[in-house]
Every structure is written in C-alpha cells, then in structure tokens.
Design an enzyme around this catalytic site. Structure first.
Site, PDB file in Angstrom:
ATOM      1  CG  ASP A 166      -2.103   0.925   1.063  1.00  0.00           C
ATOM      2  OD1 ASP A 166      -1.895   2.111   0.730  1.00  0.00           O
ATOM      3  OD2 ASP A 166      -3.246   0.480   1.265  1.00  0.00           O
TER       4      ASP A 166
ATOM      5  CB  SER B 155      -6.350   2.225   0.122  1.00  0.00           C
ATOM      6  OG  SER B 155      -5.060   2.747   0.259  1.00  0.00           O
TER       7      SER B 155
ATOM      8  CG  ASP C 193      -7.141   0.506   6.270  1.00  0.00           C
ATOM      9  OD1 ASP C 193      -7.726   1.480   6.767  1.00  0.00           O
ATOM     10  OD2 ASP C 193      -6.220   0.621   5.440  1.00  0.00           O
TER      11      ASP C 193
ATOM     12  CD  GLU D  81      -2.882  -3.297   2.757  1.00  0.00           C
ATOM     13  OE1 GLU D  81      -3.194  -2.362   2.015  1.00  0.00           O
ATOM     14  OE2 GLU D  81      -3.481  -3.529   3.834  1.00  0.00           O
TER      15      GLU D  81
ATOM     16  CG  ASP E 275      -1.078   4.540   2.660  1.00  0.00           C
ATOM     17  OD1 ASP E 275      -1.023   5.337   1.706  1.00  0.00           O
ATOM     18  OD2 ASP E 275      -1.942   4.608   3.558  1.00  0.00           O
TER      19      ASP E 275
ATOM     20  CG  HIS F 146      -0.841   8.927   4.423  1.00  0.00           C
ATOM     21  ND1 HIS F 146      -1.533   9.811   3.623  1.00  0.00           N
ATOM     22  CD2 HIS F 146      -1.345   7.705   4.134  1.00  0.00           C
ATOM     23  CE1 HIS F 146      -2.413   9.133   2.888  1.00  0.00           C
ATOM     24  NE2 HIS F 146      -2.311   7.849   3.168  1.00  0.00           N
TER      25      HIS F 146
ATOM     26  CG  HIS G 268      -2.430   4.746  -3.563  1.00  0.00           C
ATOM     27  ND1 HIS G 268      -1.599   5.251  -2.595  1.00  0.00           N
ATOM     28  CD2 HIS G 268      -3.429   4.108  -2.903  1.00  0.00           C
ATOM     29  CE1 HIS G 268      -2.077   4.955  -1.405  1.00  0.00           C
ATOM     30  NE2 HIS G 268      -3.181   4.243  -1.551  1.00  0.00           N
TER      31      HIS G 268
ATOM     32  CG  HIS H 284      -3.071   8.218  -1.566  1.00  0.00           C
ATOM     33  ND1 HIS H 284      -4.223   7.474  -1.611  1.00  0.00           N
ATOM     34  CD2 HIS H 284      -2.563   8.050  -0.320  1.00  0.00           C
ATOM     35  CE1 HIS H 284      -4.398   6.870  -0.458  1.00  0.00           C
ATOM     36  NE2 HIS H 284      -3.410   7.208   0.349  1.00  0.00           N
TER      37      HIS H 284
HETATM   38 ZN   LIG Z   1      -3.132   6.148   2.133  1.00  0.00          ZN
END
Ligand SMILES: [Zn+2]
Ligand SMILES: *[C@@H]1O[C@H](CO)[C@@H](O)[C@H](O)[C@H]1NC(C)=O
Ligand SMILES: *[C@@H]1O[C@H](CO)[C@@H](O)[C@H](O)[C@H]1NC(C)=O
Ligand SMILES: *[C@@H]1O[C@H](CO)[C@@H](O)[C@H](O)[C@H]1NC(C)=O
Length: 579
Positions: free
Chosen positions: A100, A148, A199, A343, A348, A352, A392, A500
């Site tokens: 992710d 996501s 999630d 995952e 991710d 962030h 992404h 993202h």
């Molecule tokens: Zn994210």
C-alpha cells in the site's frame, strides 16, 4: 568568507546544509566501507571520469553481445520451472501481495539504503527488483489520484470505482470479489495485513459498503454476517477495536455488538488476540480454520518500532508464513488450493507521515515477505503464482531535495535513515506521554529532554536547530510531522504531499501460467482480471447474488460528497507547519 556559504536566506535561522551534507556523505561512506573521493584531486576526477566512460562503453558492448545471444529472452527472470514439475491436476494457489502506497521511488530508496547499511555492492538489488514485471495505472473513476478503497476494488472486482468505495461500483451497486468467488468455488481464503483488518484494502475482498469509514459494518461482513455468509477462512492483522463492543476497553465501535463472539459462536472462528495466541498457532502448524487473529487495537507498530516489541506484535513475514502454512495444510486433501491477499499496509502510513526512516524498514520487511512467499511456492507441490503491486503511491517521494535558497545537491544520505532508531509516530507518542507525566517540568527542561533523549537518542541528530526543538515543544500535536521533516531534510529526501499521488506503480510476479497478460504497463483493473481468471472463478455470479440479496441503505446523493469524505486528510499533522 567562503563563497559557497553566502546564505541566501540570511535572516532565517538554518542549518549549515553543506556541512551537514559533507558529514552525511562521510557517514554513508563509513557505513559502506568505501573511501570518499577527495574534492581537491582534479586529476583523479578526470581519471575516474575517463575510466567511467570506458567502463560504460564496455558495459554497452557487453550488453549488446549478451542481448544478441538471447533475442528470444526479454531479459526478465524466466518463470520458475515449476509448472512442468508440479502435478498438473488443476490445483492452484494464488498469492496476491499489496504494498500500500509504495511507488517506484520507495524501491530505489530501500535498495540504496540496504547497500549502504549492509556494505553491499552497487549492483545489489532487492528480491522485488529481480521480479519486476511491469507497471500499473492507478486512477479511480472519480479522481486521477485514487485512494486505497477504489484501488483495492480494482483488484478485488476488476472494476474502476469511486474513491472510498468498498467493492461497490459507481452506480452504488455491489460487485462480487475474487475472494468471495474463490471461496464459493472451494478454495480456502485468507487476508493478512499490518493495519486494521477492516481497512480499505482487506475490506474490499470480503465486504461491500458505500464508504471505507464504515468499519463497524465491515467487521461484521468479514466474519460472515453479510448476505454471502462466511467467505474468509483466515484473517491476521490489527484492528481489534472494531470487533469489540463499545462497553469494552479498547473498543472503537459505535454499538455494543461483540463481533469476536459472533465470529466464534456463530461462524466457528478460533480467535486469538495477543502474541501468546499467535505463538500457539506454531507458524501455521497448529491452526484450525477459520481463524481470526487480531494482534493490535488498530495498527501493528511500524517495523522500525515493532522489532523492539516483538514479544507483543508479530511481523508481516511471521503472519504471512503462518497463513501460507495453515492454508496449505487445510487444502492438502482438496482439489482446490487457496487464495490469499497479503498487504504491507503501513508503507502507505509512512508515506502519509513523510517518514523515510519508517518507510525503508516497512519496504525491507515487505521484500522479505515477498521472498518468503516465492520460496514457499517453489517448495509447494501445488502450482502457484505470486502477483504483487501497489494500489497507489503515497507522499510524492523524491530521492533528492533542493532546499529553498540552496543549489541542487546530487546526492541523498541513507546514513541519516540508518541512524534513526524509531518512527516519528513513536517519538510523537513518547513526547505526548512525557508532557502528560511531567506536567511540573519547565519549558527548558522539556526542550532539553527532547533534544537529548528524542532527537539525539533516537534519531541520532546532533545538529538540531533551536526552531526545530521549539516547534516540537510548543506544538506536540504536529510533532509527528516535525520529526519526519527533520530526518527527511538531513537525508535530502523530498515529499510533495501528505496524501497519495497519481504516479504509476510497479507490478511484480513470480511468473507462471497466465502472468504474461499483466506484463508491461497495465490498468489496475487488469490485475484484478488476472486474479479472477487465474483461479477460473465466476465473479459475475457473486455480483448477481449480492444484488439480489443485499439490502443497502439509501445511496449517497452526490458523488462529490464521497470524494470529499476522504476522511484521512483532516488530521492536523497533515497540515504543513510553519517550521
Ligand atoms: Zn493512504
Ligand atoms: C453503545 O452502543 C449502544 C447501542 O448498541 C448505544 O445505545 C450506546 O449509546 C453506546 N454507548 C456509548 C458509550 O457509545
Ligand atoms: C495448539 O493450539 C491449541 C489451541 O487451539 C493450544 O491449546 C495448544 O497449546 C497449541 N499447541 C501448541 C504446541 O502450541
Ligand atoms: C539505537 O538504539 C540502540 C539500542 O536501542 C542504541 O544503543 C543506539 O545508541 C541507538 N542509536 C541511535 C542513533 O539512536
């Protein structure tokens, strides 16, 4: 005065970047055991340049020769010679891995970091690099920049949808997922994550809701309360709070429903919620399916922190091995294999936060897990394929940074990340805890503690500016961001957003039957199409059944409202501080 050091922003208090770069270069070199070129030796530079030119020419000649010798081989690693040696009885295992928020720059970051910290040669690559397959275009139906939820819907349903959609289509009808269809066809199924199991990414394989924020409903559907009944045999990860009634400590549910009880009593799950429970699974050798393992209230800590709390939280690779072993054992007498989604969820999150020290360890753990899956499939008697990609990119990560008022620098510094011992998330947590427990401390005492214990002790930063320490002390709510920024600036890592980005992401594969279809540059929905077709399962039949049976509430009126509901972006630390 040294001409190079004329400060362009003379009034702004700032680090001496050149000095800091020079020091970082020395530290990079010391870690890597390579001498630094001295700047005074012009002749040496010219000699090196000439050598480099000759070497490049030699490499080109060699490449042409080699290429010539294998015009039928595209230069990718050949698919493993498994297909022939394995029973061709149609039994298949499919492992789908999601990194992710991992874009191409994260790979370069991690590869170079590992070369420097482990003293490896320049040509050393990650396992992922060796299995590069192509790239995926990621836009959603509602935006060029996907979230996501829409990203995972492209994988689970093979369809584009709007940001925040959990396996729902732009017309607000549900779409059947590859996991649901696989379960219906007799495969065993699993989900392994390092964030909440509710999630967006895991949710998209086993639930259907308008918005990703409907975590309470997602938890219920995941354990089998949806119209299809139970479709997941194994879930390992975090997000326990959505499964506990609001009367319990550690709950984040809005109602008093005990989802762990429903899972166990109504759907037959074995439920484990701590490290002892995980250890009892004996890395998959002592599992009776279905199993629900929730090892954290919300996220499993970043790997950079988790490794110091391994007695509390299992790692991604440990959970993945447990899952693969358990699913293989459970299907050993079946003519169908298993489907699992694994995952690396928090690559991710590090993006962030803009925290490169946390991210590089997340990617290393993901790479380790990827290798573990490859080895597992190679050893298995059953035909199997691994496909891995990202939904992404996150952060707009760049491996160069031109600070305001400075010239470009042709380097970045892995040693800065190597020295950082903790994530900025963990340090921000320590800071808030300190402020709560030491309310009698003066500002000076707090600043001193921040500077020595946190910044020097955990980040290894010895040239902290007064404005940086002051920002941490006076605005602890934004500390997660400030810590990350201090590391990024010194490492010369750039970021363009706390959200993202729209860049294409890489696809990786073990190779094997049908994987040629997703070589090159593909749409993310093509990856979903591959998953469905490899298993030969009927996703459309599931879609039809969902549409007949699901009683959905009123669909949202305006699609823009959904896009605006991208809730993650309202957090205070995501705002650029004035630092
Ligand atoms: Zn994210
Ligand atoms: C807990 O959930 C019940 C409904 O299931 C609700 O009536 C109650 O207000 C909730 N309590 C809290 C503290 O949120
Ligand atoms: C196997 O799991 C059971 C619970 O399902 C547990 O009681 C037992 O101790 C476990 N065995 C080992 C060797 O951990
Ligand atoms: C990292 O942690 C280790 C042990 O926890 C400690 O000895 C070391 O000094 C730390 N280094 C930095 C740069 O924080």
């Amino acid at each position: 005065m040294h001409p190079e050091r004329t400060p362009l922003l003379a009034d702004a208090p700032r680090r001496d970047s050149r000095e800091s770069d020079r020091r970082a270069e020395e530290e990079d070199a010391a870690l890597h055991n390579t001498p630094l070129p001295t700047r005074t030796s012009r002749a040496r530079e010219i000699a090196l340049f000439t050598w480099a030119l000759l070497a490049t020419a030699a490499v080109i000649v060699l490449a042409v020769v080699v290429q010539h010798g294998r015009t039928t081989n595209p230069g990718y690693p050949a698919p493993p010679p498994q297909a022939a040696s394995k029973k061709s009885n149609g039994k298949k295992n499919l492992v789908f891995m999601v990194s992710d928020g991992m874009g191409p720059a994260s790979l370069s970051l991690t590869r170079s970091f590992r070369q420097v910290t482990e003293g490896l040669p320049i040509g050393d690559t990650l396992t992922l690099d060796k299995h590069f397959w192509g790239s995926s275009r990621t836009r959603s139906s509602s935006s060029f920049v996907t979230d996501s939820a829409a990203g995972a819907t492209a994988f689970s349903c093979g369809k584009k949808s709007y940001n925040t959609a959990i396996s729902m289509l732009p017309d607000f009808t549900p779409c059947g997922t590859v996991l649901e269809a696989a379960k219906r066809a007799g495969y065993a199924t699993g989900l392994v994550v390092t964030t909440d199991i509710t999630d967006a990414t895991p949710a998209c394989f086993a639930s259907h809701v308008y918005y990703r924020s409907q975590g309470d409903e997602i938890a219920l559907q995941e354990v089998g309360e949806g119209v299809l009944g139970r479709t997941v045999d194994l879930m390992l990860g975090g997000g326990r709070c959505h499964f506990l009634p609001n009367t319990t400590a550690g709950s984040c549910r809005f109602d008093d429903v005990d989802v762990t009880a429903i899972a166990q009593e109504k759907h037959g799950f074995t439920y484990v919620d701590d490290r002892a429970g995980f250890d009892a699974l004996a890395l998959g050798k002592n599992v009776s399916l279905p199993v629900l393992g929730l090892f954290a209230t919300a996220d499993v800590p970043f790997e950079i922190d988790r490794r110091n709390m391994a007695n509390v939280y299992p790692s991604l690779s440990e959970m993945a091995l447990t899952a693969l072993t358990a699913l293989e054992e459970a299907t050993k007498d079946s003519d169908k294999g298993f489907f699992i989604m694994i995952e690396g969820s928090r690559i991710d999150h590090a993006g962030h936060v803009n925290d490169p020290a946390a991210q590089v360890r997340e990617v290393l753990e993901y790479d380790k897990t990827f290798k573990l899956v490859l080895d597992f499939l190679a050893k298995s008697d059953t035909e199997g394929v691994l496909v891995a990609t990202s939904d992404h990119e996150t952060g707009g990560l760049a491996l160069a940074l031109q600070a305001p008022g400075e010239l470009p620098v042709y380097n970045w510094h892995p040693s800065v990340l190597a020295k950082a011992n903790a994530s900025s998330e963990y340090l921000a947590h320590l800071l808030l805890e300190r402020i709560t427990t030491h309310q009698g401390d003066t500002e000076d005492e707090l600043r001193h503690w921040i500077k020595t214990d946190l910044v020097r002790g955990y980040l290894g930063i010895h040239d902290a500016l007064e404005v940086e320490i002051n920002a941490l002390a006076s605005n602890p709510a934004a500390a997660i961001h400030t810590f990350a920024r201090m590391v990024s600036l010194r490492a010369r890592i750039g970021w363009s957003t706390h959200g993202h980005s729209a860049v294409d992401v890489n696809v990786y594969s073990s190779g094997g039957p049908g994987t040629e279809r997703i070589r090159g540059n593909v749409e993310n929905t093509e990856v979903g199409g591959f998953l469905r077709d490899y298993l030969k399962v009927d996703v459309d039949a599931i879609t039809k059944e969902l549409r007949q049976k699901m009683k959905l509430g009123e669909p949202p009126l305006v699609a823009e409202e959904i896009a605006a509901a991208d809730f993650g972006h309202s957090l205070e630390w995501m705002m650029e501080p004035s630092l």
